[in-house]
Enzyme design. Structure first.
Site, PDB file in Angstrom:
ATOM      1  N   CYS A  94     -19.047  21.622   9.424  1.00  0.00           N
ATOM      2  CA  CYS A  94     -19.964  20.588   9.899  1.00  0.00           C
ATOM      3  C   CYS A  94     -21.397  20.829   9.417  1.00  0.00           C
ATOM      4  CB  CYS A  94     -19.860  20.499  11.416  1.00  0.00           C
ATOM      5  SG  CYS A  94     -20.462  18.949  12.087  1.00  0.00           S
ATOM      6  N   ARG A 128     -21.778   7.403  14.593  1.00  0.00           N
ATOM      7  CA  ARG A 128     -21.075   8.689  14.629  1.00  0.00           C
ATOM      8  C   ARG A 128     -19.617   8.484  14.275  1.00  0.00           C
ATOM      9  NH1 ARG A 128     -24.171  12.854  16.339  1.00  0.00           N
ATOM     10  NH2 ARG A 128     -22.574  14.464  16.305  1.00  0.00           N
ATOM     11  N   HIS A 194     -13.681  20.391  13.315  1.00  0.00           N
ATOM     12  CA  HIS A 194     -13.678  21.332  14.439  1.00  0.00           C
ATOM     13  C   HIS A 194     -12.247  21.337  14.984  1.00  0.00           C
ATOM     14  CE1 HIS A 194     -18.101  21.190  14.517  1.00  0.00           C
ATOM     15  NE2 HIS A 194     -17.980  19.903  14.339  1.00  0.00           N
TER      16      HIS A 194
END
Lengths: 245, 456
Positions: A94, A128, A194
């Site tokens: 990330c 997002r 993740h």
């Protein structure tokens, strides 16, 4: 055999359980009788990164990322570039992935310099990209599915010479447009995933360990482990990602 | 015309509330939303009626804290209305106030205690004249819904800046971000915290979030941590430090599952809710209650008689076994529950953990890797049954925490997992069940159906 892992900014760059990746690497070494030492390195530390076998950096919130930005560029950047070129095993998630690139362009078109180790650029987005991800990797030694969870607004684009970590089957990936996710360059891997990433992708974890052993000892064989639980979690993640989309 | 619209909104909304309740759907969003559509001023008018409105916000402990606060105020003879935890967004708060009002559009209660989601605080404060705003703490929680912790903090900060000089901000002195909200406010600040250095740890747990000064960004120095980033801290660069709490818990004795004893300004207190995090909830409620005029003794009395809020923690008896169920919804909450259960001398060898990834739980289960499950590895665990939609993620987490594989069994279906866990627990022993939010709701439905407990 023994390996040394450098965990960069563990207290600042640990968003969404990224330390699970370090736990997975160290457990899977221990279970095979490979000694592994974890060394945290943070703000202010001058460090020769090529002396490590594996380097890990996770993601951070905006505030943390701003805090480490200049330290990363000026205190770690050159050394990390050298480590990457020398075949050191690097995993960046990330925010850490974005920082390996040439630049991050904010919504106000302001350019924040990365360390430029990899030819990639990230643009801030106003939307997002959140959700379960499944990708299919064609990276040599790593073919198959990789699962995880993404949560980012940055859109990353790879330069022409770079290959992605995989092709997106479910989710957004690097930028939600070109169907690529992550990056794979020499023994360096960057990704938005993740989850934590490695525990549910034992093949990936073992690939990293194998690459590190190969570089250090010329060794390629590692003891197989019983991965029934990990593989079940992997399959479940694929199933759940399928339901969601 | 305005009156007409007010009553139209009120009645439509009340009918909707009744209808949703009768059809068993509950639902707190729709009636408020419809009411606001019909008459946008409805919340403003209703909220102006109680003598005082207290708003409770923060990441963890909102429900427990606001429930304790309501209890204290009631026991001091005031009439109190209090929204339910599911109704803490703007339309939910509106629905709650509609349901508190009578058919003449009046709210006769003395005080309204409103639990409000952090991001919603500034918009609620545009319409609600709060006397007290209480902020419990800021932790990383369900980031996939709101983006980032910073966003919650800045929302609450914007809200607090709207308070006038007659309002009060009740703030946790031990949480550096919450404490820093007190700077530059027109409202008066009241700080609460824990003053017992024996409870300070030197080491920070992994799940803690904040380490930098809210004023200047320099790393904070800690004399010690109570848990996560809560503790005694100071900034070497700009000399800001933990504010001295006006109301502090001293002489704290944590007795695991038995509860906690403590004192406030020389008055002895005792509570049955276990764990340091519940002591913070109690102190927060006490701080707000005292600010609203209650005496410390009255507040401590109400806290002592308080059992548990909204099934956050529940004790049952099932087929000759005791069942202790505690909600574990995020890393800090989970670490607190684990450290309470596995404090020296106490132990929970029969364990069930249920992890769902529905929206209310957070879609991303990465947070499991921020919980220090490693504490379980060297404990006398007999078994852990893992369940829920993300049972396998949890199983992998336990394996990598060092729990031996033979002790972990995976059973995704909640009723099947519970049945198995009960059957494996010896008669008279306690099965500990740690579910995420929706797993707890689902499991409770099953327990209610079986007659082991009552519906809320």
């Amino acid at each position: 055999m023994e390996l040394t892992l450098c965990h960069l900014y563990p207290e600042l760059m640990n968003l969404y359980g990224d330390r699970g990746n370090v736990i997975a690497l160290s457990r899977r070494c221990q279970w095979r009788g490979i000694r592994i030492t974890i060394e945290p390195r943070t703000l202010g530390d001058e460090v020769d990164l090529s002396s490590y076998d594996i380097i890990f950096i996770g993601g951070g919130q905006d505030r943390e990322q701003r805090l480490i930005c200049s330290d990363f560029r000026f205190k770690k950047g050159a050394s990390l570039k050298e480590a990457i070129e020398s075949g050191c095993v690097v995993l960046a998630i990330c925010g850490g992935y974005q920082l390996l690139g040439r630049a991050y362009i904010t919504l106000e078109k302001e350019e924040i310099q990365g360390i430029g180790a990899l030819d990639l650029v990230t643009y801030a987005g106003d939307r997002r990209m959140i959700g379960n991800v499944v990708i299919e990797s064609r990276v040599d030694g790593l073919t198959g599915t990789i699962v995880g969870f993404e949560n980012h607004s940055g859109r990353t684009y790879l330069g022409d010479g770079l290959s992605p970590l995989g092709k997106v089957l479910r989710g957004y990936g690097n930028n939600g447009e070109d169907g690529t996710e992550g990056v794979s360059y020499r023994n360096t891997f960057g990704t938005y995933l993740h989850g934590s990433l490695l525990p549910k992708n034992p093949t990936f974890t073992d690939h990293l360990i194998r690459l590190a052993l190969l570089r250090k000892y010329g060794e390629t064989e590692i003891t197989p482990l019983d991965d029934a639980l990990e593989q079940a979690a992997h399959r479940e993640a694929i199933r759940i990602a399928g339901e969601v989309s | 015309m305005k009156r007409l619209l007010f009553f139209a909104a009120l009645y439509i909304s009340k009918i909707l509330i009744r209808f949703l309740r009768l059809t068993g759907r509950g639902g707190s969003t729709l009636p408020g939303r419809v009411a606001r559509r019909v008459y946008p001023g409805i919340l403003r008018e209703l909220a102006a009626q109680p003598r005082a409105v207290a708003i409770v916000t923060g990441t963890n402990g909102k429900t427990t804290t606001s429930t304790i606060l309501a209890r204290i105020l009631r026991e001091t003879g005031q009439s109190v209305v209090h929204n339910s935890s599911g109704a803490n967004l703007l339309s939910g708060v509106t629905t709650s106030l509609v349901s508190f009002s009578n058919l003449r559009g009046e709210i006769t209660a003395d005080v309204a205690v409103l639990e409000v989601d952090e991001a919603t605080v500034p918009i609620v404060l545009d319409e609600v004249p709060a006397k007290v705003v209480l902020v419990t703490n800021f932790f990383r929680d369900q980031l996939d819904r709101y983006g980032e912790l910073e966003y919650s903090v800045s929302a609450v900060k914007r809200g607090l800046s709207k308070l006038g000089p007659d309002a009060k901000a009740v703030l946790n002195a031990d949480d550096p971000i919450v404490a820093s909200l007190g700077e530059g406010l027109s409202a008066e600040t009241v700080y609460y915290g824990i003053d017992d250095p024996r409870l300070l740890h030197k080491n920070r747990s992994h799940a803690s979030d904040v380490k930098h000064c809210g004023g200047c960004g320099a790393p904070l120095e800690y004399d010690g941590y109570f848990y996560a980033h809560l503790g005694w801290y100071r900034c070497e660069r700009c000399a800001s430090r933990r504010p001295w709490p006006h109301l502090a818990a001293e002489n704290v004795e944590l007795r695991g599952g038995e509860g906690t004893t403590f004192s406030v300004k020389g008055h002895g207190g005792r509570m049955t809710l276990p764990g340091l995090y519940n002591l913070y909830n109690a102190m927060a409620a006490l701080g707000a209650a005292v600010t609203l005029g209650a005496s410390i003794d009255a507040a401590l009395g109400a806290i002592e008689s308080f059992e548990s809020a909204f099934g956050r923690m529940e004790r049952l008896s099932v087929q000759g076994r005791k069942v202790f169920m505690a909600l574990a919804k995020n890393p800090t909450g989970f670490n607190q529950v684990l450290s309470t259960l596995f404090r020296d001398g106490t132990n929970a060898p029969y364990l069930m953990i249920a992890i769902n990834d529905r929206i209310a739980d957070g879609k991303d289960v990465s947070w499991l890797w921020d919980v220090d499950f490693e504490v379980l590895a060297d404990k006398q665990l007999e078994f852990v049954v893992v369940s829920g939609l993300r049972a396998y993620d949890m199983a992998v987490r336990l394996k990598y925490a060092g729990v031996s594989a033979g002790k972990i069994s995976v059973e995704p279906g909640l009723p099947a997992a519970f049945t198995k866990a009960i059957a494996s627990t010896p008669q008279g022993e306690t099965l500990t069940v740690l579910p995420t939010y929706t797993a707890m709701l689902e499991l409770r439905q099953y327990l209610v159906r079986k007659g082991y407990t009552k519906a809320w």
